[in-house]
Design a protein around this motif. Structure first.
Motif, PDB file in Angstrom:
ATOM      1  N   ARG A 271       0.845  -1.200   0.000  1.00 40.92           N
ATOM      2  CA  ARG A 271       0.000   0.000   0.000  1.00 40.92           C
ATOM      3  C   ARG A 271       0.873   1.240   0.000  1.00 40.92           C
ATOM      4  N   PHE A 272       0.492   2.190  -0.825  1.00 39.93           N
ATOM      5  CA  PHE A 272       1.184   3.476  -0.866  1.00 39.93           C
ATOM      6  C   PHE A 272       0.327   4.502  -0.137  1.00 39.93           C
ATOM      7  N   TRP A 273       0.920   5.179   0.844  1.00 36.04           N
ATOM      8  CA  TRP A 273       0.203   6.223   1.581  1.00 36.04           C
ATOM      9  C   TRP A 273       0.941   7.532   1.401  1.00 36.04           C
ATOM     10  N   HIS A 274       0.173   8.618   1.392  1.00 33.35           N
ATOM     11  CA  HIS A 274       0.791   9.941   1.310  1.00 33.35           C
ATOM     12  C   HIS A 274       1.352  10.277   2.685  1.00 33.35           C
ATOM     13  N   LYS A 275       2.649  10.595   2.701  1.00 34.37           N
ATOM     14  CA  LYS A 275       3.345  10.793   3.974  1.00 34.37           C
ATOM     15  C   LYS A 275       2.804  11.986   4.765  1.00 34.37           C
ATOM     16  N   VAL A 276       2.367  13.016   4.046  1.00 35.69           N
ATOM     17  CA  VAL A 276       1.925  14.239   4.721  1.00 35.69           C
ATOM     18  C   VAL A 276       0.432  14.204   5.033  1.00 35.69           C
ATOM     19  N   PHE A 277      -0.365  13.792   4.045  1.00 33.66           N
ATOM     20  CA  PHE A 277      -1.817  13.853   4.214  1.00 33.66           C
ATOM     21  C   PHE A 277      -2.394  12.609   4.889  1.00 33.66           C
ATOM     22  N   GLU A 278      -1.562  11.599   5.110  1.00 35.21           N
ATOM     23  CA  GLU A 278      -1.991  10.364   5.783  1.00 35.21           C
ATOM     24  C   GLU A 278      -3.150   9.690   5.053  1.00 35.21           C
ATOM     25  N   GLU A 279      -3.137   9.766   3.720  1.00 37.90           N
ATOM     26  CA  GLU A 279      -4.195   9.134   2.933  1.00 37.90           C
ATOM     27  C   GLU A 279      -3.589   8.059   2.048  1.00 37.90           C
ATOM     28  N   GLU A 280      -4.358   6.993   1.823  1.00 33.76           N
ATOM     29  CA  GLU A 280      -3.874   5.939   0.938  1.00 33.76           C
ATOM     30  C   GLU A 280      -4.020   6.401  -0.500  1.00 33.76           C
ATOM     31  N   VAL A 281      -2.941   6.246  -1.297  1.00 32.26           N
ATOM     32  CA  VAL A 281      -2.981   6.744  -2.680  1.00 32.26           C
ATOM     33  C   VAL A 281      -2.925   5.621  -3.715  1.00 32.26           C
ATOM     34  N   GLY A 282      -2.575   4.405  -3.296  1.00 31.04           N
ATOM     35  CA  GLY A 282      -2.525   3.328  -4.287  1.00 31.04           C
ATOM     36  C   GLY A 282      -2.136   2.004  -3.671  1.00 31.04           C
ATOM     37  N   ARG A 283      -2.372   0.927  -4.449  1.00 27.93           N
ATOM     38  CA  ARG A 283      -1.990  -0.415  -3.995  1.00 27.93           C
ATOM     39  C   ARG A 283      -1.394  -1.182  -5.156  1.00 27.93           C
ATOM     40  N   VAL A 284      -0.462  -2.058  -4.835  1.00 28.51           N
ATOM     41  CA  VAL A 284       0.121  -2.940  -5.849  1.00 28.51           C
ATOM     42  C   VAL A 284      -0.083  -4.378  -5.392  1.00 28.51           C
ATOM     43  N   LYS A 285      -0.755  -5.143  -6.226  1.00 23.91           N
ATOM     44  CA  LYS A 285      -1.020  -6.553  -5.878  1.00 23.91           C
ATOM     45  C   LYS A 285       0.132  -7.429  -6.323  1.00 23.91           C
ATOM     46  N   GLY A 286       0.034  -8.712  -5.995  1.00 24.38           N
ATOM     47  CA  GLY A 286       1.030  -9.624  -6.552  1.00 24.38           C
ATOM     48  C   GLY A 286       1.367 -10.824  -5.708  1.00 24.38           C
ATOM     49  N   HIS A 287       1.489 -10.646  -4.402  1.00 22.43           N
ATOM     50  CA  HIS A 287       1.933 -11.776  -3.578  1.00 22.43           C
ATOM     51  C   HIS A 287       0.766 -12.705  -3.219  1.00 22.43           C
ATOM     52  N   PHE A 288       1.095 -13.990  -3.087  1.00 23.72           N
ATOM     53  CA  PHE A 288       0.088 -14.984  -2.676  1.00 23.72           C
ATOM     54  C   PHE A 288       0.223 -15.266  -1.196  1.00 23.72           C
ATOM     55  N   GLY A 289       0.169 -14.244  -0.417  1.00 26.11           N
ATOM     56  CA  GLY A 289       0.353 -14.427   1.022  1.00 26.11           C
ATOM     57  C   GLY A 289       0.838 -13.120   1.605  1.00 26.11           C
ATOM     58  N   PRO A 290       0.975 -13.050   2.916  1.00 26.72           N
ATOM     59  CA  PRO A 290       1.387 -11.793   3.545  1.00 26.72           C
ATOM     60  C   PRO A 290       2.727 -11.290   3.026  1.00 26.72           C
ATOM     61  N   ILE A 291       2.870  -9.978   2.972  1.00 31.80           N
ATOM     62  CA  ILE A 291       4.157  -9.371   2.625  1.00 31.80           C
ATOM     63  C   ILE A 291       4.940  -9.222   3.928  1.00 31.80           C
ATOM     64  N   ASN A 292       6.130  -9.800   3.973  1.00 29.03           N
ATOM     65  CA  ASN A 292       6.911  -9.806   5.212  1.00 29.03           C
ATOM     66  C   ASN A 292       7.907  -8.662   5.284  1.00 29.03           C
ATOM     67  N   THR A 293       8.328  -8.159   4.135  1.00 29.19           N
ATOM     68  CA  THR A 293       9.400  -7.170   4.159  1.00 29.19           C
ATOM     69  C   THR A 293       9.357  -6.310   2.895  1.00 29.19           C
ATOM     70  N   ILE A 294       9.612  -5.018   3.061  1.00 27.89           N
ATOM     71  CA  ILE A 294       9.619  -4.077   1.928  1.00 27.89           C
ATOM     72  C   ILE A 294      10.891  -3.238   2.012  1.00 27.89           C
ATOM     73  N   ALA A 295      11.487  -2.981   0.858  1.00 31.78           N
ATOM     74  CA  ALA A 295      12.651  -2.088   0.809  1.00 31.78           C
ATOM     75  C   ALA A 295      12.507  -1.194  -0.411  1.00 31.78           C
ATOM     76  N   VAL A 296      12.917   0.061  -0.269  1.00 33.72           N
ATOM     77  CA  VAL A 296      12.850   0.999  -1.394  1.00 33.72           C
ATOM     78  C   VAL A 296      14.277   1.341  -1.823  1.00 33.72           C
ATOM     79  N   HIS A 297      14.480   1.406  -3.133  1.00 27.58           N
ATOM     80  CA  HIS A 297      15.777   1.776  -3.711  1.00 27.58           C
ATOM     81  C   HIS A 297      16.203   3.138  -3.143  1.00 27.58           C
ATOM     82  N   PRO A 298      17.484   3.291  -2.754  1.00 27.94           N
ATOM     83  CA  PRO A 298      17.935   4.556  -2.146  1.00 27.94           C
ATOM     84  C   PRO A 298      17.681   5.778  -3.035  1.00 27.94           C
ATOM     85  N   ALA A 299      17.615   5.582  -4.355  1.00 23.92           N
ATOM     86  CA  ALA A 299      17.341   6.713  -5.247  1.00 23.92           C
ATOM     87  C   ALA A 299      15.842   6.860  -5.495  1.00 23.92           C
ATOM     88  N   GLY A 300      15.053   5.943  -4.954  1.00 25.90           N
ATOM     89  CA  GLY A 300      13.606   6.043  -5.111  1.00 25.90           C
ATOM     90  C   GLY A 300      13.093   5.610  -6.472  1.00 25.90           C
TER      91      GLY A 300
END
Length: 334
Positions: A271-300
């Motif tokens: 889930r993507f949330w807006h950091k300032v407005f605290e609102e959800e802005v989007g979702r990306v599906k794909g996994h067949f089960g809970p997501i255990n870990t997320i990492a973002v590229h240092p350059a974004g």
């Protein structure tokens, strides 16, 4: 966004991590193996073998020279990133649940599990960067047992000798590693176990996720909660997107009850949330089960998620992600 699917693990993922440049992605899982991949095309570069249990946690230094891992075989290991060689092994009475490098790469902090009469312990080791890295001190520089609820996650803060920890009770605290004293705490940061803690680039704030279905951004000096993102699913991981005002949250129902829930009800999206407005802005599906870990590229430029299904999915952001105006017509200067 077409994801790159990385298939290199036989069991569920426990942590994934980009290196400082973002060209490498490290992944560890319950199958005792750590993999390293090229993040731009998902090609597997190699594996780090030697652990005899679930590898819970991994971190890499800023030069991508050394990597540390913590595992259920009660060891903290130092690896050479380039050769895949295990350079040094520290052994403890219980499993290592979290490791983190200091920003200047001189130290590593690790949390060991509270088990079999042993208390949860936090240890800080000096990392000797001279030579090939095999000459390390067996004894920790500092060691202490946090009082009360056991620590689950930790990281160094920009303040010298101070680490920030997240606990099983949901509290977030600051400790002086020299004295072992708790400098500051927020007992009510979360109402359930803190599952992840990731620092901002400059270390002034951090984001935590929790089984209480919320993620929060905290000031790392005062522990004041700055923002709260409330979802309807237990969260396992939260990450900050550099350069854009977004936070990424991942989780889902417990692995045990997954078989009885459909993908839609299980809420296995990033889930993507807006950091300032605290609102959800989007979702990306794909996994067949809970997501255990997320990492973002240092350059974004991309992000990766690791799931209970054993897959790592790398999503490179489309142009529309960078063209979007998250603040409306307002242009925010970096």
């Amino acid at each position: 966004m077409r994801p790159i699917l990385l298939q290199g693990h036989e069991r569920s993922l426990t942590q994934i991590k980009f290196n400082t440049e973002g060209d490498l992605l490290l992944s560890c899982s319950k199958d005792h193996v750590i993999n390293v991949w090229y993040s731009h095309n998902g090609e597997r570069l190699g594996t780090y073998e030697g652990n005899n249990g679930t590898v819970w946690t991994v971190d890499v230094d800023s030069e991508s020279r050394f990597m540390v891992s913590g595992a259920a075989d009660n060891t903290l290991r130092l690896w050479a990133v380039e050769t895949g060689k295990c350079l040094y092994t520290w052994e403890f009475p219980t499993a290592v649940k979290r490791v983190a490098f200091k920003e200047d790469d001189s130290q590593v902090v690790c949390i060991t599990e509270q088990r079999m009469g042993h208390q949860c312990a936090i240890r800080v080791f000096n990392i000797n960067r001279d030579g090939d890295g095999t000459n390390q001190s067996q004894e920790p520089l500092y060691m202490f047992n946090p009082i009360g609820s056991k620590a689950t996650v930790c990281a160094f803060t920009p303040t010298p000798n101070v680490i920030i920890t997240g606990h099983e009770s949901g509290k977030v605290a600051l400790f002086n590693v020299k004295s072992g004293d708790e400098i500051e705490n927020n007992e009510r940061a979360h109402s359930d176990i803190v599952t992840d803690l990731q620092m901002s680039k400059d270390g002034t704030y951090c984001i935590t996720s929790s089984k209480d279905k919320a993620a929060r951004i905290h000031d790392t000096k005062s522990l004041m909660v700055i923002k709260t993102f409330t979802t309807e699913t237990p969260l396992n991981s939260a990450a900050l997107a550099p350069g854009r005002p977004y936070v990424l949250l991942g989780g889902g129902q417990e692995a045990m009850s997954v078989t009885t829930t459909s993908l839609r009800q299980g809420k296995f999206e990033t889930r993507f949330w807006h950091k300032v407005f605290e609102e959800e802005v989007g979702r990306v599906k794909g996994h067949f089960g809970p997501i255990n870990t997320i990492a973002v590229h240092p350059a974004g430029t991309c992000y990766a998620s690791g799931g209970e299904d054993g897959f790592v999915r790398v999503h490179h952001f489309d142009d529309s992600y960078f063209r979007a105006k998250p603040y409306g017509d307002l242009e925010i200067a970096d």
